[in-house]
Design a protein around this motif. Structure first.
Motif, PDB file in Angstrom:
ATOM      1  N   LYS A   1       0.838  -1.210   0.000  1.00 25.49           N
ATOM      2  CA  LYS A   1       0.000   0.000   0.000  1.00 25.49           C
ATOM      3  C   LYS A   1       0.871   1.258   0.000  1.00 25.49           C
ATOM      4  CE  LYS A   1      -3.987  -2.299   0.869  1.00 25.49           C
ATOM      5  NZ  LYS A   1      -4.970  -2.513  -0.167  1.00 25.49           N
ATOM      6  N   PRO A   2       1.685   1.452  -1.022  1.00 23.43           N
ATOM      7  CA  PRO A   2       2.588   2.609  -1.026  1.00 23.43           C
ATOM      8  C   PRO A   2       1.826   3.930  -1.084  1.00 23.43           C
ATOM      9  CG  PRO A   2       2.688   1.417  -3.130  1.00 23.43           C
ATOM     10  CD  PRO A   2       1.776   0.649  -2.244  1.00 23.43           C
ATOM     11  N   GLU A   3       2.432   4.970  -0.486  1.00 24.66           N
ATOM     12  CA  GLU A   3       1.760   6.274  -0.512  1.00 24.66           C
ATOM     13  C   GLU A   3       1.820   6.862  -1.926  1.00 24.66           C
ATOM     14  OE1 GLU A   3       2.945   8.906   2.626  1.00 24.66           O
ATOM     15  OE2 GLU A   3       1.749  10.566   1.822  1.00 24.66           O
ATOM     16  N   TYR A   4       3.003   6.752  -2.547  1.00 29.89           N
ATOM     17  CA  TYR A   4       3.173   7.271  -3.915  1.00 29.89           C
ATOM     18  C   TYR A   4       3.786   6.192  -4.801  1.00 29.89           C
ATOM     19  CZ  TYR A   4       2.841  11.832  -1.548  1.00 29.89           C
ATOM     20  OH  TYR A   4       2.425  12.906  -0.803  1.00 29.89           O
ATOM     21  N   MET A   5       3.462   6.265  -6.073  1.00 32.07           N
ATOM     22  CA  MET A   5       4.072   5.346  -7.035  1.00 32.07           C
ATOM     23  C   MET A   5       4.342   6.092  -8.345  1.00 32.07           C
ATOM     24  SD  MET A   5       2.526   1.775  -8.535  1.00 32.07           S
ATOM     25  CE  MET A   5       2.783   0.815  -7.055  1.00 32.07           C
ATOM     26  N   VAL A   6       5.557   5.932  -8.869  1.00 31.67           N
ATOM     27  CA  VAL A   6       5.896   6.500 -10.186  1.00 31.67           C
ATOM     28  C   VAL A   6       6.062   5.335 -11.157  1.00 31.67           C
ATOM     29  CG1 VAL A   6       7.682   7.668 -11.536  1.00 31.67           C
ATOM     30  CG2 VAL A   6       6.964   8.619  -9.334  1.00 31.67           C
ATOM     31  N   ILE A   7       5.293   5.362 -12.239  1.00 30.49           N
ATOM     32  CA  ILE A   7       5.358   4.286 -13.248  1.00 30.49           C
ATOM     33  C   ILE A   7       6.001   4.842 -14.521  1.00 30.49           C
ATOM     34  CG2 ILE A   7       4.016   2.655 -14.634  1.00 30.49           C
ATOM     35  CD1 ILE A   7       1.809   2.826 -12.500  1.00 30.49           C
ATOM     36  N   THR A   8       7.001   4.143 -15.013  1.00 31.22           N
ATOM     37  CA  THR A   8       7.645   4.548 -16.276  1.00 31.22           C
ATOM     38  C   THR A   8       7.643   3.329 -17.192  1.00 31.22           C
ATOM     39  OG1 THR A   8       9.140   5.819 -14.869  1.00 31.22           O
ATOM     40  CG2 THR A   8       9.640   5.761 -17.235  1.00 31.22           C
ATOM     41  N   LEU A   9       6.782   3.358 -18.189  1.00 34.81           N
ATOM     42  CA  LEU A   9       6.607   2.174 -19.040  1.00 34.81           C
ATOM     43  C   LEU A   9       6.486   2.558 -20.512  1.00 34.81           C
ATOM     44  CD1 LEU A   9       3.939  -0.058 -17.294  1.00 34.81           C
ATOM     45  CD2 LEU A   9       6.273  -0.707 -17.863  1.00 34.81           C
ATOM     46  N   GLY A  10       6.854   1.642 -21.359  1.00 34.62           N
ATOM     47  CA  GLY A  10       6.556   1.831 -22.785  1.00 34.62           C
ATOM     48  C   GLY A  10       7.721   1.665 -23.724  1.00 34.62           C
ATOM     49  N   ILE A  11       8.949   1.747 -23.209  1.00 32.90           N
ATOM     50  CA  ILE A  11      10.080   1.653 -24.144  1.00 32.90           C
ATOM     51  C   ILE A  11      10.216   0.226 -24.681  1.00 32.90           C
ATOM     52  CG2 ILE A  11      12.001   1.163 -22.544  1.00 32.90           C
ATOM     53  CD1 ILE A  11      12.132   3.825 -25.294  1.00 32.90           C
ATOM     54  N   ASN A  12       9.863  -0.763 -23.855  1.00 31.26           N
ATOM     55  CA  ASN A  12       9.865  -2.153 -24.318  1.00 31.26           C
ATOM     56  C   ASN A  12       8.483  -2.512 -24.851  1.00 31.26           C
ATOM     57  OD1 ASN A  12      12.499  -2.586 -23.473  1.00 31.26           O
ATOM     58  ND2 ASN A  12      11.888  -3.421 -21.497  1.00 31.26           N
ATOM     59  N   ASN A  13       8.423  -2.933 -26.073  1.00 34.27           N
ATOM     60  CA  ASN A  13       7.197  -3.364 -26.747  1.00 34.27           C
ATOM     61  C   ASN A  13       6.256  -2.206 -27.078  1.00 34.27           C
ATOM     62  OD1 ASN A  13       5.869  -5.732 -27.850  1.00 34.27           O
ATOM     63  ND2 ASN A  13       4.243  -5.316 -26.388  1.00 34.27           N
ATOM     64  N   GLY A  14       6.061  -1.290 -26.146  1.00 32.80           N
ATOM     65  CA  GLY A  14       5.104  -0.206 -26.382  1.00 32.80           C
ATOM     66  C   GLY A  14       5.492   0.696 -27.537  1.00 32.80           C
ATOM     67  N   VAL A  15       6.585   1.435 -27.384  1.00 34.21           N
ATOM     68  CA  VAL A  15       7.017   2.385 -28.422  1.00 34.21           C
ATOM     69  C   VAL A  15       7.305   1.680 -29.756  1.00 34.21           C
ATOM     70  CG1 VAL A  15       8.869   3.974 -29.094  1.00 34.21           C
ATOM     71  CG2 VAL A  15       7.838   4.138 -26.816  1.00 34.21           C
ATOM     72  N   PRO A  16       8.075   0.588 -29.762  1.00 34.12           N
ATOM     73  CA  PRO A  16       8.406  -0.008 -31.062  1.00 34.12           C
ATOM     74  C   PRO A  16       7.277  -0.777 -31.725  1.00 34.12           C
ATOM     75  CG  PRO A  16       9.438  -1.270 -29.293  1.00 34.12           C
ATOM     76  CD  PRO A  16       8.819  -0.062 -28.659  1.00 34.12           C
ATOM     77  N   CYS A  17       6.317  -1.262 -30.948  1.00 28.14           N
ATOM     78  CA  CYS A  17       5.373  -2.235 -31.529  1.00 28.14           C
ATOM     79  C   CYS A  17       3.901  -1.832 -31.504  1.00 28.14           C
ATOM     80  CB  CYS A  17       5.484  -3.571 -30.799  1.00 28.14           C
ATOM     81  SG  CYS A  17       7.127  -4.273 -30.800  1.00 28.14           S
ATOM     82  N   LEU A  18       3.487  -1.011 -30.553  1.00 30.57           N
ATOM     83  CA  LEU A  18       2.040  -0.839 -30.360  1.00 30.57           C
ATOM     84  C   LEU A  18       1.501   0.473 -30.909  1.00 30.57           C
ATOM     85  CD1 LEU A  18       1.700  -2.121 -26.652  1.00 30.57           C
ATOM     86  CD2 LEU A  18       1.611  -3.445 -28.767  1.00 30.57           C
ATOM     87  N   GLY A  19       0.302   0.392 -31.460  1.00 33.95           N
ATOM     88  CA  GLY A  19      -0.428   1.594 -31.849  1.00 33.95           C
ATOM     89  C   GLY A  19      -1.125   2.157 -30.614  1.00 33.95           C
TER      90      GLY A  19
END
Lengths: 164, 294
Positions: free
Chosen positions: B161-179
């Motif tokens: 149950k963290p107070e804050y969370m920073v998510i950094t996603l997308g360089i793998n599979n996301g940027v190169p492959c997904l619309g």
């Protein structure tokens, strides 16, 4: 005379082909669920960290239209994300095996396409993508993304399990 | 008589030429129409073209960007310095670009920090931190840092149950492959699971970091244009989930040089990952663009 000889030869060839294919026809049981079949597969290619079963969103996302073709399905993916071991079993409705096989081929092509776009991403796993395959066993469609040896072992195990 | 014949011949030739030009023009118009249709279809399939939306997103906070800081309530603007205590309360979730917060020892606890949740696997004696943006993202396991147990990211969130969370996603599979649709669908999958697991956690979506021009040349499927385009989608997601308190942290522009690529001063040399100075810059940005205090 010549015409008659040709006709006879053609008839003989057709008859041989017909009988040969009749001889090869294998019948498979279809009383097992997709899960029962995939448990057998998983036992053939165990991993330290095991596999997880994907949820229904995965099916919708990658196998659009499969719902109408299948009675049940089970897809397992390696828990270790640096290992791309993966396999799926679809128990299809009568007459839908080819259609499901086409969906699986589309899925494997897409995976390969995306794999190539990330050229150096877990490069050691690349041969598994190249050896990805889908086969039909009666009313079951099975695909694998495994090493060549594991794939052979899995298809052999499935054949033994389902063959009547 | 002869001159009349000649005149007629010229007239016929001119009429022929006009007909040919009209036919060619017609063919051109049809071609343009077909091309426009194909382009529209392609955009539907792969998301917007780099000419349109990427231009809009050169900085994700561009003046014409309707989801930018002025109009997007999810966008985290400048604040007072929230200090190290604030950083210490944040759990960082992501791929290898997040994992190097550990290897550069920029968080409290250094290499023993419990604040980084990235799937890490040992292979041939080396550690491989990686997380792909895919539809099964909520099922991928991490080693929960506090106990070493294997569990999914939402399971870890339910536990901690963290107070804050920073998510950094997308360089793998996301940027190169997904619309756009697929990218957002995969991201939503994680957000929905996290919100269900820990509804009070204040989630911040961080923009995907830029890459160097060398890296893009070597890996054409990952370019800054594509990253900028994907960052617009991340901004959209933050806005979509704003009702759940989700915010957007736009660190991407501060890491770019004047050409719009990853500033060499912040790169670890591979053109994709940050170095210690880069991570310190990011952490400073995070603490000076703090989550609104209630």
């Amino acid at each position: 005379m010549n015409k008659k000889a040709v006709k006879t030869i053609l008839t003989l060839i057709l008859a041989v082909i017909l009988f040969a294919s009749c001889g090869k026809k294998v019948s498979y049981r279809d009383d097992l669920t997709a899960k029962e079949v995939i448990d057998k597969i998983e036992a053939t290619v165990p991993l330290d960290d095991g596999y997880y079963s994907v949820d229904s969103d995965y099916l919708d996302f990658y196998f659009e239209g499969a719902d109408a073709l299948i009675d049940s399905y089970e897809i397992r993916i390696a828990n270790t994300s640096t290992n791309i071991n993966q396999f799926g079993v679809f128990k299809v409705k009568d007459g839908q095996a080819e259609a499901m096989q086409a969906l699986c081929r589309g899925y494997l092509s897409l995976k390969m396409e995306r794999w190539v776009l990330q050229a150096d991403y877990i490069a050691a796993e690349h041969p598994k993508m190249e050896d990805a395959e889908v086969r039909i066993f009666g009313n079951y469609v099975v695909y694998t993304i495994l090493t060549k040896q594991d794939k052979t072992a899995v298809f052999k195990a499935v054949e033994e399990l389902l063959k009547q | 008589m002869r001159s009349t014949n000649q005149k007629n011949r010229y007239l016929r030739a001119a009429t022929g030429a006009v007909i040919v030009i009209v036919v060619l023009l017609f063919v051109c118009i049809v071609e343009l129409f077909v091309l426009a249709m194909l382009n529209a279809k392609l955009q539907d399939k792969e998301g917007p073209s780099t000419d349109t939306k990427a231009a809009l997103a050169t900085s994700t906070a561009g003046p014409d960007d309707t989801s930018g800081p002025a109009t997007n309530p999810a966008y985290l603007g400048p604040t007072e310095d929230y200090g190290q205590d604030y950083i210490d309360k944040i759990i960082f979730v992501g791929d290898s670009t997040t994992y190097h917060l550990v290897s550069y020892t920029v968080l409290s606890g250094g290499r023993d920090t419990k604040q980084v949740w990235v799937p890490i696997f040992e292979e041939n004696g080396s550690k491989l931190p990686t997380l792909s943006l895919d539809i099964n993202i909520a099922q991928v396991q991490i080693n929960y840092p506090r106990t070493g147990e294997k569990m999914t990211i939402p399971e870890a969130a339910a536990r901690e149950k963290p107070e804050y969370m920073v998510i950094t996603l997308g360089i793998n599979n996301g940027v190169p492959c997904l619309g756009e649709d697929e990218f957002k669908r995969c991201y939503r999958k994680l957000l929905d699971a996290l919100i269900a697991a820990s509804p009070d956690t204040k989630i911040m979506l961080q923009s995907i970091f830029p890459v160097s021009s060398d890296y893009s040349q070597k890996t054409p499927s990952i370019t800054n244009e594509k990253i900028d385009r994907a960052n617009v989608w991340v901004t959209d997601l933050a806005l979509e989930y704003e009702k759940h308190g989700v915010k957007f942290l736009d660190t991407n522009p501060i890491l770019k040089d004047s050409t719009g690529c990853l500033n060499a001063a912040y790169s670890n040399g591979d053109g994709l990952h940050l170095n210690k100075i880069g991570y310190e810059k990011v952490l400073t940005f995070i603490r000076t663009h703090g989550y609104p205090k209630s």
